[in-house]
Design a protein around this motif. Sequence first.
Motif, PDB file in Angstrom:
ATOM      1  N   LEU A 202       0.823  -1.208   0.000  1.00 27.31           N
ATOM      2  CA  LEU A 202       0.000   0.000   0.000  1.00 27.31           C
ATOM      3  C   LEU A 202       0.857   1.258   0.000  1.00 27.31           C
ATOM      4  N   TYR A 203       1.857   1.281   0.886  1.00 30.67           N
ATOM      5  CA  TYR A 203       2.744   2.447   0.940  1.00 30.67           C
ATOM      6  C   TYR A 203       3.309   2.739  -0.436  1.00 30.67           C
ATOM      7  N   ASN A 204       3.847   1.693  -1.060  1.00 33.92           N
ATOM      8  CA  ASN A 204       4.531   1.916  -2.322  1.00 33.92           C
ATOM      9  C   ASN A 204       3.556   2.193  -3.449  1.00 33.92           C
ATOM     10  N   LEU A 205       2.364   1.603  -3.354  1.00 33.69           N
ATOM     11  CA  LEU A 205       1.375   1.894  -4.389  1.00 33.69           C
ATOM     12  C   LEU A 205       0.935   3.343  -4.322  1.00 33.69           C
ATOM     13  N   VAL A 206       0.722   3.838  -3.116  1.00 30.03           N
ATOM     14  CA  VAL A 206       0.323   5.237  -2.976  1.00 30.03           C
ATOM     15  C   VAL A 206       1.403   6.129  -3.569  1.00 30.03           C
ATOM     16  N   GLY A 207       2.677   5.822  -3.222  1.00 23.70           N
ATOM     17  CA  GLY A 207       3.785   6.592  -3.796  1.00 23.70           C
ATOM     18  C   GLY A 207       3.746   6.517  -5.308  1.00 23.70           C
ATOM     19  N   GLY A 208       3.540   5.299  -5.822  1.00 20.75           N
ATOM     20  CA  GLY A 208       3.546   5.093  -7.261  1.00 20.75           C
ATOM     21  C   GLY A 208       2.410   5.831  -7.948  1.00 20.75           C
ATOM     22  N   LEU A 209       1.270   5.854  -7.280  1.00 23.43           N
ATOM     23  CA  LEU A 209       0.108   6.518  -7.862  1.00 23.43           C
ATOM     24  C   LEU A 209       0.378   8.010  -8.032  1.00 23.43           C
ATOM     25  N   ILE A 210       0.958   8.584  -6.978  1.00 18.87           N
ATOM     26  CA  ILE A 210       1.257  10.013  -7.057  1.00 18.87           C
ATOM     27  C   ILE A 210       2.299  10.266  -8.132  1.00 18.87           C
ATOM     28  N   MET A 211       3.242   9.318  -8.242  1.00 18.11           N
ATOM     29  CA  MET A 211       4.251   9.475  -9.282  1.00 18.11           C
ATOM     30  C   MET A 211       3.613   9.377 -10.664  1.00 18.11           C
ATOM     31  N   LEU A 212       2.621   8.509 -10.786  1.00 16.31           N
ATOM     32  CA  LEU A 212       1.956   8.368 -12.083  1.00 16.31           C
ATOM     33  C   LEU A 212       1.355   9.704 -12.505  1.00 16.31           C
ATOM     34  N   ALA A 213       0.713  10.367 -11.557  1.00 12.53           N
ATOM     35  CA  ALA A 213       0.144  11.680 -11.864  1.00 12.53           C
ATOM     36  C   ALA A 213       1.248  12.617 -12.343  1.00 12.53           C
ATOM     37  N   ALA A 214       2.408  12.560 -11.661  1.00  5.44           N
ATOM     38  CA  ALA A 214       3.514  13.435 -12.037  1.00  5.44           C
ATOM     39  C   ALA A 214       4.049  13.065 -13.415  1.00  5.44           C
ATOM     40  N   VAL A 215       4.075  11.752 -13.707  1.00  3.83           N
ATOM     41  CA  VAL A 215       4.568  11.310 -15.020  1.00  3.83           C
ATOM     42  C   VAL A 215       3.658  11.859 -16.105  1.00  3.83           C
ATOM     43  N   ILE A 216       2.348  11.749 -15.868  1.00  4.35           N
ATOM     44  CA  ILE A 216       1.401  12.273 -16.859  1.00  4.35           C
ATOM     45  C   ILE A 216       1.564  13.785 -16.984  1.00  4.35           C
ATOM     46  N   GLY A 217       1.747  14.436 -15.849  1.00  5.85           N
ATOM     47  CA  GLY A 217       1.967  15.876 -15.863  1.00  5.85           C
ATOM     48  C   GLY A 217       3.176  16.239 -16.696  1.00  5.85           C
ATOM     49  N   LEU A 218       4.235  15.474 -16.529  1.00  8.60           N
ATOM     50  CA  LEU A 218       5.457  15.736 -17.297  1.00  8.60           C
ATOM     51  C   LEU A 218       5.183  15.613 -18.785  1.00  8.60           C
TER      52      LEU A 218
ATOM     53  N   ALA B  38       2.314  15.946 -20.272  1.00  8.43           N
ATOM     54  CA  ALA B  38       1.463  17.043 -20.714  1.00  8.43           C
ATOM     55  C   ALA B  38       2.299  18.295 -20.951  1.00  8.43           C
ATOM     56  N   VAL B  39       3.196  18.571 -20.038  1.00  7.44           N
ATOM     57  CA  VAL B  39       4.010  19.776 -20.169  1.00  7.44           C
ATOM     58  C   VAL B  39       4.896  19.691 -21.404  1.00  7.44           C
ATOM     59  N   THR B  40       5.530  18.532 -21.598  1.00  3.51           N
ATOM     60  CA  THR B  40       6.413  18.417 -22.763  1.00  3.51           C
ATOM     61  C   THR B  40       5.589  18.487 -24.043  1.00  3.51           C
ATOM     62  N   ALA B  41       4.418  17.846 -24.029  1.00  2.00           N
ATOM     63  CA  ALA B  41       3.583  17.871 -25.235  1.00  2.00           C
ATOM     64  C   ALA B  41       3.188  19.304 -25.555  1.00  2.00           C
ATOM     65  N   HIS B  42       2.862  20.043 -24.522  1.00  2.00           N
ATOM     66  CA  HIS B  42       2.424  21.412 -24.715  1.00  2.00           C
ATOM     67  C   HIS B  42       3.556  22.275 -25.261  1.00  2.00           C
ATOM     68  N   GLN B  43       4.737  22.082 -24.726  1.00  2.00           N
ATOM     69  CA  GLN B  43       5.827  22.993 -25.062  1.00  2.00           C
ATOM     70  C   GLN B  43       6.593  22.603 -26.301  1.00  2.00           C
ATOM     71  N   LEU B  44       6.751  21.270 -26.518  1.00  2.00           N
ATOM     72  CA  LEU B  44       7.558  20.858 -27.674  1.00  2.00           C
ATOM     73  C   LEU B  44       6.699  20.758 -28.922  1.00  2.00           C
ATOM     74  N   GLY B  45       5.381  20.861 -28.774  1.00  2.00           N
ATOM     75  CA  GLY B  45       4.522  20.751 -29.938  1.00  2.00           C
ATOM     76  C   GLY B  45       4.329  19.300 -30.312  1.00  2.00           C
ATOM     77  N   GLY B  46       3.117  18.951 -30.715  1.00  2.00           N
ATOM     78  CA  GLY B  46       2.869  17.574 -31.111  1.00  2.00           C
ATOM     79  C   GLY B  46       2.945  16.647 -29.921  1.00  2.00           C
ATOM     80  N   HIS B  47       3.629  15.526 -30.128  1.00  2.00           N
ATOM     81  CA  HIS B  47       3.720  14.543 -29.056  1.00  2.00           C
ATOM     82  C   HIS B  47       4.678  14.993 -27.979  1.00  2.00           C
ATOM     83  N   GLY B  48       4.322  14.647 -26.786  1.00  2.43           N
ATOM     84  CA  GLY B  48       5.258  14.855 -25.685  1.00  2.43           C
ATOM     85  C   GLY B  48       6.276  13.738 -25.696  1.00  2.43           C
ATOM     86  N   THR B  49       7.173  13.776 -24.742  1.00  2.00           N
ATOM     87  CA  THR B  49       8.173  12.718 -24.689  1.00  2.00           C
ATOM     88  C   THR B  49       8.435  12.324 -23.250  1.00  2.00           C
ATOM     89  N   PHE B  50       8.874  11.094 -23.078  1.00  2.00           N
ATOM     90  CA  PHE B  50       9.274  10.622 -21.759  1.00  2.00           C
ATOM     91  C   PHE B  50      10.778  10.384 -21.712  1.00  2.00           C
TER      92      PHE B  50
END
Lengths: 541, 99, 646
Positions: free
Chosen positions: A190-206, A208-220
């Motif tokens: 549970l501890y690690n899943l909660v951490g992972g879940l929050i990280m997932l949100a951050a990954v998606i956020g990242l 979104a930001v790259t997609a917005h700024q670099l144009g077209g597809h974002g990147t990981f």
Amino acid sequence: MAFPLLTVTAAVPAVGAIATAAVPAGRRTAAKWLALGFSLATLVLAAVDAARFTPGGARYQLTESHAWIADFGVRYELGVDGIAVVLVLLAAVLVPFVMLAGWHDADVLDGHTPNRNWRPTQGFFALILLVEAMVVISFESTDVFLFYIFFEAMLIPMYFLIGGFGDRAGAKGEDEQAKQRSYAAVKFLLYNLVGGLIMLAAVIGLYAVTAHQLGGHGTFSLPQILQARASGQLRLSTTAERWIFLGFFFAFAVKAPLWPLHTWLPNAMGESTAPVAVLLTAVVDKVGTFAMLRYCIQLFPEASKWATPVILVLSVIGIIYGALLAVGQRDIKRLIAYASISHFGFIILGIFAMTSQGQGGATLYMVNHGISTAALLLVAGFLITRRGSRLISDFGGVQKVAPLLAGTFLVGGLATLSLPGLAPFVSEFLVLVGTFSRYPAAGVVATLGIVLAALYVLVLYQRTMTGPVKAGIEGMKDLKARELAVVAPLIALLVFLGVYPKPVTDLINPAVKDTLSDVHRTDPAPQINASLTAAAKETAK
Amino acid sequence: MNPINYLYLSALLFTIGGAGVLIRRNAIIVFMCVELMLNACNLAFVTFARLHGNLDGQIFAFFTMVVAAAEVVVGLAIIVTFFRSRHSASVDDASLMKL
Amino acid sequence: MDHLIGALIGAPLLGAGVLLVGGRRLDRVGHWIGCLLAAASFALGAALFVHMLGRPTGQRTLTSHLFSWVPVGGFRADVAFQLDQLSMTFVLLITGVGTLIHIYSVGYMAHDENRRRFFGYLNLFLAAMLLLVLADNYLLLYVGWEGVGLASYLLIGFWQHKPSAATAAKKAFIVNRVGDMGLSIAIMVLFTTFGTFSFAPVFSHATSASQAKLTVVGLLLLLGACGKSAQVPLQSWLGDAMEGPTPVSALIHAATMVTAGVYLVTRSGAVFNAAPTAQLAVCVVGAVTLMFGAIVGCAKDDIKKALAGSTMSQIGYMMLAAGLGPIGYVFAIMHLVTHGFFKAGLFLGAGSVMHAMNDEVDMRRYGGLRKYMPITYVTFGLGYLAIIGFPGLSGFWSKDKIIEAAFAKGGTEGWILGGVALLGAGITAYYMTRVMVMTFFGEPRWQPAPDPDEVPSVEPGIEVHPGELPHPHESPKSMTIPMVVLAVGSVLAGGLFSINSAFLKWLEPVTGHSEGHSPVSTWEVTAATLVVLAVGAALAWAQYGRAPVPVTAPRGSLLTRAARRDLLQDDFNHVVLVRGGEHLTRSLVYLDHSLVDGAVNGTAASVGGLSARLRQVQNGYVRSYAVSMLGGTAVVVAATLLMRAV
């Protein structure tokens, strides 16, 4: 196309896991040897990786890159820097010892049911290999999404290792133990899943930001993001950077673990068998600290600097708090768990001190902590298996009946308290110096940790090993050949890296330098540069 | 006669059916009340078809009848099975779903 | 020749490795391997000494760079050695006394089943101590520093089955760690100030650093020195350390390891010279410990603990001298060397007496032993005369110089420090005479040996017959020869060093020297010292020589009782640190469970509680589901209508 060395390094244990799991129920021993063989093959590959790696060359080497989920810019990208290659090697070195130490751990479960497909031994070794594969690929990945997947996925085999193959040396009855075990396993998950879940949100956020700024597809892709930021294409707004940073950091801080997110570790380590506990704290948890160094700092340099004061305070609290709690423990394995929390505090302190000594020391600390904890915990495991209890009060006078066991335990303990001459000293001192040169107060308080470390290690040794021989200890056997084969190489490694850590620091240093240049940080200059003037004099001569 | 009155009748029948479903405990009666509600709907469909001057409502009424027939088959079967095992046709006895 | 420096350390290190890894199959020859390698190291040291003497005074420093140890960024720690006159002095003392004590231990530990391990630890100690004095940078010195701490831990706790030994060992290590913390922070400050912690560059730039920084470094180094050298306030471990076998007490806790603090201060002279506050602190610590140790030494009835108090006090002298700066460095080291001889000799003598007396350590149960143990009596007696500073013997030359130097500091401080040193000399004479008289003179007060089941034997391997009186006898040759050699050293060393100020000239290039301006002349100091000495010795004689010594200790005055308990330092530690620490850890364990973990478990529990509430809605009655459907439909219809209306 070049030979995909990194993929193969991660794939071998994964294939090994499948192969081991497929061994028929009656062939328990064959499964063990098979798994050991695969882990040794992984070790060879990891060594080849390290040998092929050129320190000071390109930042990421042995790279591989393939499109994976093209619509979301997810790529299968692997590549190692000096830090990653060292940690892959650490994982590959430790897993064979974990297997050897846990050679008979799953045997007790065998024959519990008439089911002909009941293969706990195969499962145990397959799960270990699976964890190894996932850890290795997390170290190797340079794509944030790819990393995330394995960062999360390794929870599953770990969950089963903790919950399914737990320690059977508790004092209470079988039912109570099973309850404790499942509590620990669920808490870990549970501890690690909660951490992972929050990280997932951050990954998606990242994304979104790259997609917005670099144009077209974002990147990981980590290299792409770094490049885009360096060239000014990508500018994260301060708020966005901070939020995404926090999302990542939270997940890693749970995994590492950083105070006050640590409470799952003592449960998980206490309830699992010693080899699994080693796998957890010496291998899996290193992904957390590694990711702090790689993702938090490299992707979000400004936010890292912004959060540094808080993180430093938390890690210093962790150092002292972990050590004090270790002093107060009654259970050998929980004591070692709290000691590890203290050590993780040192690692995180070093990472966020943002000096080459601090980060280099922290990376070296990850390696050394892995080896020293493995040595101490595995010997403790042998001890606990013999006595059938993990309460400190059930031991006493072991050195009289099993001097070799006591001696190796002492060496492991001395490594844990960072005795000079053994590996952890070098890294601990580097972390302290690195911290002190930028944050003297944090450095001084953290140094208190070395006194407390002496306290908990020596009190543990005194209570378990010295004094008159206690009831239940009299017939205790000394280390067997298999057990000695586990402990002796680890001790040899501790001594070697304590005396000559240069091969490892040479790999780490360039990577640390790159990381620091990402953050635009340089080491504080000494007030009087005596070393330079001395060198100048040398050349003048 | 003003077709609107059929709608009032339909609403009345539907309300009687709904109240029956809510109040009665005998499964058969509940079941009949459900049928009553379905037929109230049918009546409304037919009325609307007449009001709007097209056949859509009448077609839907046929669909409803088919569904109702299918429902009777399944529903009665469940009630019979339930009665066999519990010797009761009260819906309150079938409360095993609660945790 | 330079490359041999590594071999100096390598020989005993090899011995330690072979003996500890070799296992039981080396049991038969282990002790000889240990002796041989210690002797090899001594021979090597002597050869290097001769080599060094052959070089001109200014170029006597030998260096040897083995390999780069930890290079990270600007942080460069090398495994590199520096052998100058100061290190050389230590090398000869360590390997010389060390070899003698190895030989002594062959006899002393003859009946111990773990003798091989004992020699392994002794060799480990030699290697670490040599590393400490040969390192050319502070970090490597720190390795040796903790290394000797480890060896000390292992040797104090050598008889691990005795809980008291295990506790004493742990205590020694932990108290030392507190000091080590000071040393390690000092290294960090040096690194941030100078960008290096190698001796040569740091010392050559010491004057360009700010005085505040240097004072901090000095005080931190002093903390380290206090831990290792058992100086107040970190002195509490030394008395307990006497739980170790007596040769260990002689080598580690008298002659060599405990003097490492003095080495550290002297070695860092350049730093201390530029930080007068830190120097004064060193002097004060030295003076306080000098009195502390002397007072404790007066009250102890356990012969080893009385000698431990004396050691503490003598190191106080050395610290005091080292704190005086260039006036005192040379004399600190000179006293250190002469002390190494006579104190090691005294401890070996004590061991010999214990050997003869069924492991009895209580001096009240000795008496009249001079007839039974002539060699021990003579060697111990010579050591006794040397330590009290009897004219012509070693202690006279070194201790008088320190008292003189203390006066030469000048000003009020000089008078106070000089006065304390002078008074200390008197107390030294008192407690040493007490030890001497109680042990070798008077009527025998021997007691029957205790039942070994009730009182576990202090030193194993000696046949103890319960109820029988001891039969004192002289110890075997392997034990007496080292005692004789050390006695010769105690008699002659001081005098030899002082011929033509040889020792001063030898060390001066490293430590520097200045005469200072003494308000009192040399003769006045010497005369005063002799008077004080005579008074002290006479008092002790009157108290213990002329009157019979009671076998059970009288209650004694308040001071005596406090001194028996180490001036209540342990009680203080126990109440404040141990109890306080226990409460702290216990409450933290509780808080971790209830607060930190509780917060998380509480969240989990409240989620569980919420879902328990929610599931009440799920009552299983078709009717209520139907009502909720109806209600839901009504709400949706109402909302739709409302939206349309708006």
